[in-house]
Design a protein around this motif. Structure first.
Motif, PDB file in Angstrom:
ATOM      1  N   TYR A 183     -17.734   8.030  24.975  1.00 49.96           N
ATOM      2  CA  TYR A 183     -18.794   7.904  23.978  1.00 49.96           C
ATOM      3  C   TYR A 183     -18.089   7.164  22.658  1.00 49.96           C
ATOM      4  O   TYR A 183     -18.818   6.639  21.667  1.00 49.96           O
ATOM      5  CB  TYR A 183     -19.106   9.361  23.358  1.00 49.96           C
ATOM      6  CG  TYR A 183     -19.715  10.171  24.494  1.00 49.96           C
ATOM      7  CD1 TYR A 183     -20.786  10.027  25.046  1.00 49.96           C
ATOM      8  CD2 TYR A 183     -18.902  11.358  24.943  1.00 49.96           C
ATOM      9  CE1 TYR A 183     -21.238  10.645  26.196  1.00 49.96           C
ATOM     10  CE2 TYR A 183     -19.334  12.142  26.025  1.00 49.96           C
ATOM     11  CZ  TYR A 183     -20.675  11.935  26.608  1.00 49.96           C
ATOM     12  OH  TYR A 183     -21.067  12.619  27.557  1.00 49.96           O
ATOM     13  N   GLY A 184     -16.844   7.090  22.524  1.00 52.68           N
ATOM     14  CA  GLY A 184     -16.296   6.170  21.694  1.00 52.68           C
ATOM     15  C   GLY A 184     -14.782   6.563  21.510  1.00 52.68           C
ATOM     16  O   GLY A 184     -14.561   7.647  21.065  1.00 52.68           O
ATOM     17  N   GLY A 185     -13.706   5.548  21.737  1.00 47.36           N
ATOM     18  CA  GLY A 185     -12.432   5.805  21.646  1.00 47.36           C
ATOM     19  C   GLY A 185     -11.576   5.201  22.559  1.00 47.36           C
ATOM     20  O   GLY A 185     -12.162   4.518  23.577  1.00 47.36           O
ATOM     21  N   THR A 186     -10.279   5.275  22.534  1.00 47.30           N
ATOM     22  CA  THR A 186      -9.367   4.440  23.429  1.00 47.30           C
ATOM     23  C   THR A 186      -8.322   5.664  23.897  1.00 47.30           C
ATOM     24  O   THR A 186      -7.871   6.516  23.331  1.00 47.30           O
ATOM     25  CB  THR A 186      -8.840   3.452  22.964  1.00 47.30           C
ATOM     26  OG1 THR A 186      -8.112   3.912  21.797  1.00 47.30           O
ATOM     27  CG2 THR A 186      -9.660   2.565  22.432  1.00 47.30           C
ATOM     28  N   VAL A 187      -7.946   5.307  25.099  1.00 47.36           N
ATOM     29  CA  VAL A 187      -6.617   6.144  25.923  1.00 47.36           C
ATOM     30  C   VAL A 187      -5.477   5.011  25.824  1.00 47.36           C
ATOM     31  O   VAL A 187      -5.542   4.085  26.554  1.00 47.36           O
ATOM     32  CB  VAL A 187      -7.044   6.631  27.350  1.00 47.36           C
ATOM     33  CG1 VAL A 187      -5.715   7.138  27.865  1.00 47.36           C
ATOM     34  CG2 VAL A 187      -8.196   7.355  27.359  1.00 47.36           C
ATOM     35  N   HIS A 188      -4.345   5.458  25.134  1.00 46.40           N
ATOM     36  CA  HIS A 188      -3.281   4.574  25.119  1.00 46.40           C
ATOM     37  C   HIS A 188      -2.353   4.709  26.311  1.00 46.40           C
ATOM     38  O   HIS A 188      -2.456   5.646  26.925  1.00 46.40           O
ATOM     39  CB  HIS A 188      -2.497   4.776  23.699  1.00 46.40           C
ATOM     40  CG  HIS A 188      -3.388   5.013  22.445  1.00 46.40           C
ATOM     41  ND1 HIS A 188      -4.079   4.011  21.874  1.00 46.40           N
ATOM     42  CD2 HIS A 188      -3.401   6.064  21.653  1.00 46.40           C
ATOM     43  CE1 HIS A 188      -4.542   4.264  20.888  1.00 46.40           C
ATOM     44  NE2 HIS A 188      -4.300   5.493  20.666  1.00 46.40           N
ATOM     45  N   PRO A 189      -1.569   3.606  26.646  1.00 46.98           N
ATOM     46  CA  PRO A 189      -0.792   3.784  27.805  1.00 46.98           C
ATOM     47  C   PRO A 189       0.145   4.788  27.864  1.00 46.98           C
ATOM     48  O   PRO A 189       0.347   5.417  29.201  1.00 46.98           O
ATOM     49  CB  PRO A 189      -0.002   2.435  27.691  1.00 46.98           C
ATOM     50  CG  PRO A 189      -1.000   1.636  26.926  1.00 46.98           C
ATOM     51  CD  PRO A 189      -1.727   2.386  25.752  1.00 46.98           C
ATOM     52  N   GLY A 190       0.291   5.152  26.820  1.00 48.41           N
ATOM     53  CA  GLY A 190       1.454   6.565  26.787  1.00 48.41           C
ATOM     54  C   GLY A 190       0.777   7.676  26.939  1.00 48.41           C
ATOM     55  O   GLY A 190       1.299   8.887  27.025  1.00 48.41           O
ATOM     56  N   GLY A 191      -0.567   7.664  27.174  1.00 53.83           N
ATOM     57  CA  GLY A 191      -1.391   8.987  27.064  1.00 53.83           C
ATOM     58  C   GLY A 191      -2.053   9.399  25.860  1.00 53.83           C
ATOM     59  O   GLY A 191      -2.770  10.653  26.118  1.00 53.83           O
TER      60      GLY A 191
END
Length: 523
Positions: free
Chosen positions: A282-290
């Motif tokens: 619904y809005g946001g990001t998941v960074h490579p490190g978790g």
């Protein structure tokens, strides 16, 4: 029904302040709020897919017989303070005093321990980090909100578990639906069929938590004399809430395993971490490190989820305090605890003295845990959860066998509902539940027991919380249990004047009016 126990005029006067108000509707949602706890979902999920296997296994081997057992006891002996009264009738007042002390104490420990740290973690994760005085004030507000809610008359207080049940359904339903959206857009971590294969190490790690998840059916019977029709409503409420509880546990645990790899699931934040990652749709990001950052609608929904999660935790603590505090109050009226604890407020119809004592103990547990954990939420969570579960399980060792015993000692008691199978059925239900309570207690007090007995790889100490040695862990588990048992003995000793007055009253009744007319020690 009160004829099954002796009652002094003093006890009758206190009980006259109770108000019959609880309907079947209230009981169903009271039980959902009691049995379905959000605090341990992550603790089950961190064991991987086999955690779901054991969830299903114990649903059959523990949850069903436990529900049948409590349906019969709650309908056959609908007396205020149910668990205390059942244990007292079956095994005597001293055993009931010990059981009640453990049963009651486990709830302030749970409230001040696991529920408080999860509420703090939810606020940290979705709203803003809490540090120093702010963290302490938040924890105090959380604990005392539960205490005040338990003090309020059932006329208003009964809506707290009802709303809490609706909030649980909404949170878990929204989370599960959002996992479907997340899966359609991003794919899932997933698991294979072999991941569900059971293993002994996973079994002994997850069984105590699962049994703790499943208990609570007896709690409304603590307020039996505040129900409109306990004999009819208790068995039906147990059946309806039990069916819903299995779904409300199973679906979210599967959803967590779909979203997060097992290595990233922790007991304290497993559900919160999964929810945060899922809400990125619904809005946001998941960074490579978790790491996860929520933005826009995702952030708004995250804050709403955190608020609902905290309310669900608060309603769990409130509901258990409502029941367990009433159990201790009845013990106080009966001479198995200090008489002061048996006082029922004329204004609220609730045991205010016990409620305040619960709040003080919860606060002390919270302060002690914050200090001992050195800021480690995971260590704080696991230690507090272990103590809460072990004390609860030991208490059940006096409650579960009561069914089989009362079938023998009180065969003529009216039983509108009976465990199927006659006497063998009652013994099976009592035996299975008692066995699982004993097993859970053993594995909690000595994690890893048996890991190296059956060819399983690993070492028993691997079952300990990370960074905690065996000696330190055992001290955090065994010492509290011994202290609580000592508290039960002290409670019993402090109840001696009440027992003496009751004996004097019975003696006077015997001289004035001859043998008891109802066969239960009352003229």
């Amino acid at each position: 029904m009160n004829a099954v126990v002796d009652m002094t005029a003093d006890a009758i006067r206190e009980k006259s302040r109770l108000r019959r108000i609880l309907r079947r509707f209230d009981l169903v949602f009271f039980l959902i709020c009691t049995v379905v706890g959000l605090d341990t979902i992550g603790a089950v999920a961190k064991n991987g897919a086999q955690g779901f296997t054991w969830l299903a296994f114990l649903a059959v081997c523990f949850f069903v017989p436990y529900g049948l057992l409590m349906a019969e006891l709650g309908a056959a002996f609908p007396v205020q303070g149910g668990p205390y009264v059942w244990c007292r009738l079956a095994f005597g007042r001293f055993v009931a005093a010990l059981v009640t002390a453990l049963y009651w104490c486990s709830n302030p420990i749970w409230l001040g321990g696991t529920l408080t740290i999860l509420a703090v973690s939810a606020f940290d994760a979705f709203v803003a980090p809490l540090h120093g005085p702010a963290k302490l004030l938040f924890a105090l507000a959380f604990i005392w909100s539960a205490v005040v809610s338990a003090i309020v008359s059932f006329r208003f207080g009964r809506w707290i578990p009802s709303i809490g049940a609706f909030v649980r359904v909404a949170v878990l339903g929204f989370f599960t639906a959002s996992v479907a959206v997340y899966a359609a857009r991003n794919g899932v971590h997933g698991f294979s069929f072999p991941d569900f294969a059971p293993a002994y190490a996973g079994f002994i790690a997850v069984v105590p938590v699962l049994i703790f998840n499943y208990v609570g059916f007896e709690l409304p019977s603590a307020a039996s004399e505040e129900m409109l029709d306990a004999r009819r409503d208790v068995p039906r409420a147990v059946a309806w809430s039990g069916a819903g509880a299995i779904l409300l546990y199973g679906l979210p645990i599967l959803a967590i395993l779909l979203v997060l790899p097992t290595s990233r699931v922790t007991g304290v934040s497993g559900f919160l971490d999964a929810a945060k990652e899922v809400l990125t749709v619904y809005g946001g990001t998941v960074h490579p490190g978790g790491g996860v950052t929520l933005t826009g609608a995702g952030k708004v929904l995250g804050e709403l989820t955190a608020a609902a999660f905290i309310w669900a935790l608060l309603s769990s603590g409130t509901t258990w305090l409502m029941g367990a505090d009433r159990v201790l109050a009845v013990a106080g009226l009966d001479g198995a605890a200090p008489r002061a604890l048996g006082r029922i407020s004329p204004r609220f119809g609730t045991p205010v003295t016990v409620n305040l004592l619960s709040g003080a103990l919860s606060t002390a547990v919270m302060l002690l845990a914050f200090w001992l954990s050195g800021g480690s939420a995971e260590q704080y969570f696991e230690a507090a959860l272990g103590v809460a579960i072990s004390t609860t399980m030991i208490a059940y060792l006096g409650i579960f066998p009561a069914l089989a015993r009362l079938r023998r000692t009180h065969p003529t008691a009216h039983r509108p509902y009976r465990v199927p199978g006659g006497t063998p059925g009652a013994w099976i239900a009592s035996g299975l539940t008692t066995f699982w309570a004993a097993a859970a207690t053993t594995w909690l007090l000595w994690p890893g027991l048996g890991v190296d007995w059956f060819g399983a790889t690993g070492h028993p100490d691997q079952a300990l919380p990370a960074g905690v040695g065996r000696t330190a862990f055992e001290l955090t588990q065994v010492v509290p249990v011994l202290l609580l048992l000592a508290t039960g003995v002290l409670f019993y000793v402090a109840g001696a004047p009440t027992r003496a007055r009751a004996a004097s009253t019975r003696s006077a009744q015997g001289r004035d009016c001859g043998p008891p007319a109802d066969g239960a020690g009352r003229c």
